[in-house]
Scaffold this motif. Structure first.
Motif: not given
Lengths: 272, 99
Positions: A56-79
């Motif tokens: 995402y960060i490479a294809s021009g969506a840095p915000f989504l890249g950060v949200v992906q890390v925070v929400v998906y890997t940080g919250a969802v996978m920890m859940l």
């Protein structure tokens, strides 16, 4: 390079990133399919998600890249890992098929889906569009304008959805206490009641013949010299891991005197 | 490299996620397959936003993420409840519920 072409091709650096990441991602995703243990599957999925954030960060969506890390890997996978911990880490699949041929039909359907999707994508011609401008890529302000401009109603609805989901999780995992709590008074009253059926008021004798061994699996000797079977833990008795009391000790002590004390009933009040 | 390679990757990931849902028995792993499918659609959204120079695709991907988070919360709560009553997280056993 014309602007039309620039929208449809990537730089060499990004192509290198893609060809390194994409096979690894596909491998990790296949791991989700073939790995036995659920924890390993979760780790594979974490790898896929982090790689997606990099893309995402490479294809021009840095915000989504950060949200992906925070929400998906940080919250969802920890859940996910948290629930795995609750359910039991060893929760691996049973390999018996309940529906006959399900494995092959499933694989066939998955392969068919992949072939259809890739076929459609590779044959489609995309209209040459305009690439994202530098300004659009660099700041999430444009994203916020669309989010709170065109999609403000959807944004509010999503807020309601999140609150409802939190409430739903609370309601679903809440458990009402069905039986009354075991208090000290309750235990004492149960023991007095059990006295009529041959229970004991006092706690059960401690196991172990202290002079020779004080292990949990050897029964204590009663005043008459007989081993007290019920002094050994019930679990050990059921699993057959109980050892006999030292023979020499039992013989010498029981030979000297004739026992008048009846052996205590083994199924007395369980010490709790 | 063509940008459409990203879309092809999204298709492959989506198909793998769908196959996971079809094949695995453990309810939690089935759920992970659903997550993989959602992630694949997100990748397609971001790539299309890039091709068309329009940020709306990224906004939609953001919504997908939020809804997926809500879905995971409720879904895992259901799995925990089923596990508590049935002592199993296998999807094969859930059909006993209607008995």
């Amino acid at each position: 390079m014309t602007p039309d072409m620039a929208a449809m091709t990537t730089t060499d650096g990004e192509a290198f990133l893609f060809w390194v990441l994409a096979p690894l991602m596909v491998l990790a995703a296949l791991g989700l399919l073939f790995v036995r243990r659920a924890v390993h599957a979760a780790l594979c999925l974490v790898f896929v998600m982090v790689s997606l954030a990099i893309m995402y960060i490479a294809s021009g969506a840095p915000f989504l890249g950060v949200v992906q890390v925070v929400v998906y890997t940080g919250a969802v996978m920890m859940l996910f890992l948290f629930v795995l911990m609750l359910v039991g880490v060893d929760a691996s699949d049973s390999l018996t098929e309940t529906i006959r041929g399900q494995r092959w039909i499933g694989l066939l359907l998955g392969l068919g889906l992949a072939v259809v999707l890739i076929g459609v994508v590779s044959r489609a011609t995309f209209l040459p569009g305009t690439p994202l401008t530098e300004n659009q890529v660099a700041n999430p302000v444009g994203l916020a304008r669309i989010l709170f401009g065109d999609y403000v109603l959807a944004m509010e609805t999503v807020g309601v959805l999140l609150v409802t989901a939190a409430m739903g999780a609370l309601v679903l995992t809440h458990r009402r206490r069905l039986e009354t709590k075991r208090t000290q008074r309750w235990v004492a009253e149960q023991r007095v009641k059990a006295l009529a059926e041959g229970g004991t008021l006092t706690p059960l004798p401690a196991p172990g013949v202290y002079a020779q061994s004080n292990a949990m699996d050897t029964p204590a000797l009663g005043p008459d010299g007989r081993p007290l079977e019920h002094s050994v833990s019930r679990v050990l008795r059921i699993r057959g891991q109980e050892k006999a009391a030292p023979a020499s000790l039992v013989e010498t002590r029981s030979a000297g005197q004739v026992s008048t004390v009846p052996a205590a009933t083994p199924d007395g009040g369980e010490d709790s | 490299m063509e940008i459409t390679n990203y879309v092809v990757l999204a298709c492959i990931l989506f198909a793998i996620g769908a196959t996971t849902v079809l094949l695995r028995r453990n309810a939690i792993v089935v759920f992970m397959g659903v997550e993989l499918m959602l992630n694949a659609t997100n990748l397609a959204f971001v790539t299309f936003a890039r091709i068309h120079g329009d940020l709306t695709g990224q906004v939609l991907a953001f919504f997908v993420m939020v809804v997926a988070a809500a879905e995971v919360v409720v879904g895992l709560a259901i799995i925990v409840t089923i596990f508590r009553t049935r002592r199993s997280a296998s999807v094969d056993d859930v059909n006993l519920l209607h008995g």
